[in-house]
Design a protein around this motif. Sequence first.
Motif, PDB file in Angstrom:
ATOM      1  N   ILE A   1       0.832  -1.112   0.072  1.00  0.00           N
ATOM      2  CA  ILE A   1      -0.431   0.051   0.014  1.00  0.00           C
ATOM      3  C   ILE A   1       0.683   1.388   0.110  1.00  0.00           C
ATOM      4  CG2 ILE A   1      -1.575   1.607   1.423  1.00  0.00           C
ATOM      5  CD1 ILE A   1      -2.908  -1.362   2.168  1.00  0.00           C
ATOM      6  N   GLN A   2       1.977   1.445   0.665  1.00  0.00           N
ATOM      7  CA  GLN A   2       2.855   2.310   0.824  1.00  0.00           C
ATOM      8  C   GLN A   2       3.445   2.622  -0.518  1.00  0.00           C
ATOM      9  OE1 GLN A   2       2.746   4.596   3.385  1.00  0.00           O
ATOM     10  NE2 GLN A   2       1.275   3.340   4.151  1.00  0.00           N
ATOM     11  N   ARG A   3       4.064   1.520  -1.066  1.00  0.00           N
ATOM     12  CA  ARG A   3       4.546   1.665  -2.340  1.00  0.00           C
ATOM     13  C   ARG A   3       3.611   2.156  -3.473  1.00  0.00           C
ATOM     14  NH1 ARG A   3       6.971  -3.125  -1.505  1.00  0.00           N
ATOM     15  NH2 ARG A   3       5.655  -4.431  -2.767  1.00  0.00           N
ATOM     16  N   SER A   4       2.309   1.714  -3.450  1.00  0.00           N
ATOM     17  CA  SER A   4       1.296   2.296  -4.312  1.00  0.00           C
ATOM     18  C   SER A   4       1.073   3.669  -4.237  1.00  0.00           C
ATOM     19  CB  SER A   4      -0.028   1.539  -4.245  1.00  0.00           C
ATOM     20  OG  SER A   4       0.569   0.209  -4.587  1.00  0.00           O
TER      21      SER A   4
ATOM     22  N   ALA B   1       8.310  10.754  -1.165  1.00  0.00           N
ATOM     23  CA  ALA B   1       7.308   9.459  -0.852  1.00  0.00           C
ATOM     24  C   ALA B   1       8.424   8.412  -0.704  1.00  0.00           C
ATOM     25  CB  ALA B   1       6.486   9.170  -2.085  1.00  0.00           C
ATOM     26  N   ARG B   2       9.555   8.381  -1.441  1.00  0.00           N
ATOM     27  CA  ARG B   2      10.408   7.298  -1.163  1.00  0.00           C
ATOM     28  C   ARG B   2      11.078   7.144   0.371  1.00  0.00           C
ATOM     29  NH1 ARG B   2      13.013   4.538  -5.440  1.00  0.00           N
ATOM     30  NH2 ARG B   2      15.068   4.444  -4.221  1.00  0.00           N
ATOM     31  N   TRP B   3      11.345   8.358   0.893  1.00  0.00           N
ATOM     32  CA  TRP B   3      11.669   8.614   2.136  1.00  0.00           C
ATOM     33  C   TRP B   3      10.840   8.008   3.127  1.00  0.00           C
ATOM     34  CZ3 TRP B   3       9.536  11.763   6.056  1.00  0.00           C
ATOM     35  CH2 TRP B   3      10.126  11.600   7.342  1.00  0.00           C
ATOM     36  N   GLY B   4       9.630   8.365   3.073  1.00  0.00           N
ATOM     37  CA  GLY B   4       8.426   7.963   3.759  1.00  0.00           C
ATOM     38  C   GLY B   4       8.477   6.332   3.818  1.00  0.00           C
TER      39      GLY B   4
ATOM     40  N   LYS C   1       9.789   0.715   6.043  1.00  0.00           N
ATOM     41  CA  LYS C   1      10.210  -0.376   6.020  1.00  0.00           C
ATOM     42  C   LYS C   1      11.102  -0.712   7.153  1.00  0.00           C
ATOM     43  CE  LYS C   1      12.342  -2.022   2.383  1.00  0.00           C
ATOM     44  NZ  LYS C   1      13.327  -2.179   1.234  1.00  0.00           N
ATOM     45  N   SER C   2      11.857   0.685   7.744  1.00  0.00           N
ATOM     46  CA  SER C   2      12.633   0.481   8.834  1.00  0.00           C
ATOM     47  C   SER C   2      12.077   0.300  10.196  1.00  0.00           C
ATOM     48  CB  SER C   2      13.337   1.798   9.060  1.00  0.00           C
ATOM     49  OG  SER C   2      14.294   1.932  10.269  1.00  0.00           O
ATOM     50  N   ILE C   3      10.839   0.927  10.265  1.00  0.00           N
ATOM     51  CA  ILE C   3      10.083   0.391  11.307  1.00  0.00           C
ATOM     52  C   ILE C   3       9.356  -0.860  11.502  1.00  0.00           C
ATOM     53  CG2 ILE C   3       7.687   1.045  12.636  1.00  0.00           C
ATOM     54  CD1 ILE C   3       8.583   3.974  11.942  1.00  0.00           C
ATOM     55  N   THR C   4       9.149  -1.425  10.393  1.00  0.00           N
ATOM     56  CA  THR C   4       8.825  -2.707  10.207  1.00  0.00           C
ATOM     57  C   THR C   4       9.708  -3.828  10.295  1.00  0.00           C
ATOM     58  OG1 THR C   4       8.622  -2.633   7.888  1.00  0.00           O
ATOM     59  CG2 THR C   4       6.604  -2.487   8.654  1.00  0.00           C
ATOM     60  N   ALA C   5      11.069  -3.544  10.024  1.00  0.00           N
ATOM     61  CA  ALA C   5      11.900  -4.338  10.230  1.00  0.00           C
ATOM     62  C   ALA C   5      12.476  -4.457  11.800  1.00  0.00           C
ATOM     63  CB  ALA C   5      13.121  -3.881   9.440  1.00  0.00           C
TER      64      ALA C   5
END
Length: 200
Positions: A125-128, A177-180, A185-189
């Motif tokens: 969803i975030q990528r989209s 958007a890429r930074w967000g 990704k960082s938080i889910t990792a």
Amino acid sequence: MELEEMQTVWSQMSGQLEQQKKLTDKIIIEMTQQKFKNRFSTLSFYEVLGAFICFAAAVVIVLNLDKMNTWYLMGCSILSIIFFLVLPIISLRSLYGMKHLNLTTNNYKETLVEFTKKKKRMLLIQRSGAALSALLMWLVVPVFMMAFNNKDFFQTEKSTGLLIFYAATTIGIIIFARWGYGCYKSITARAEADLKELEA
């Protein structure tokens, strides 16, 4: 002390140790649950703030629909409203599902499977959303230009400076958007690392 008494004492101590272990495990799981929730709290704040901005933009467009006097401006308006309403709701729902993943009801393997499924969905969803944000900007510019300046973006003469500004803004939105997405990704990792600590 007789053998029978020793066995009774040993049995009582074993029971107490088992209870202590269960209590310790429960406390560890509850602490991990809280840590897990806290990981997504900052994201929740920004997502809710972003959703309010999107909903406000949708309201502004709806209030100015009567100014959209061509089919393409009306099309841009309707698509913008859909994006401004649907994307934040989908994003908030995926984040809510991730934040409220219950670590206490399932076993470790089931929790990890559920986490992986929700993580993939949320990141998709975030990528989209990141990809659609640049498109959304190009849909919104003509709508807001007509709403606030009463000028048709498609029929006004565009200077080189204006086109450079729009191109730079588009690049800026893509970078943001890429930074967000990187933050997600960082938080889910880190959240996944918290879960893997439970296995140990």
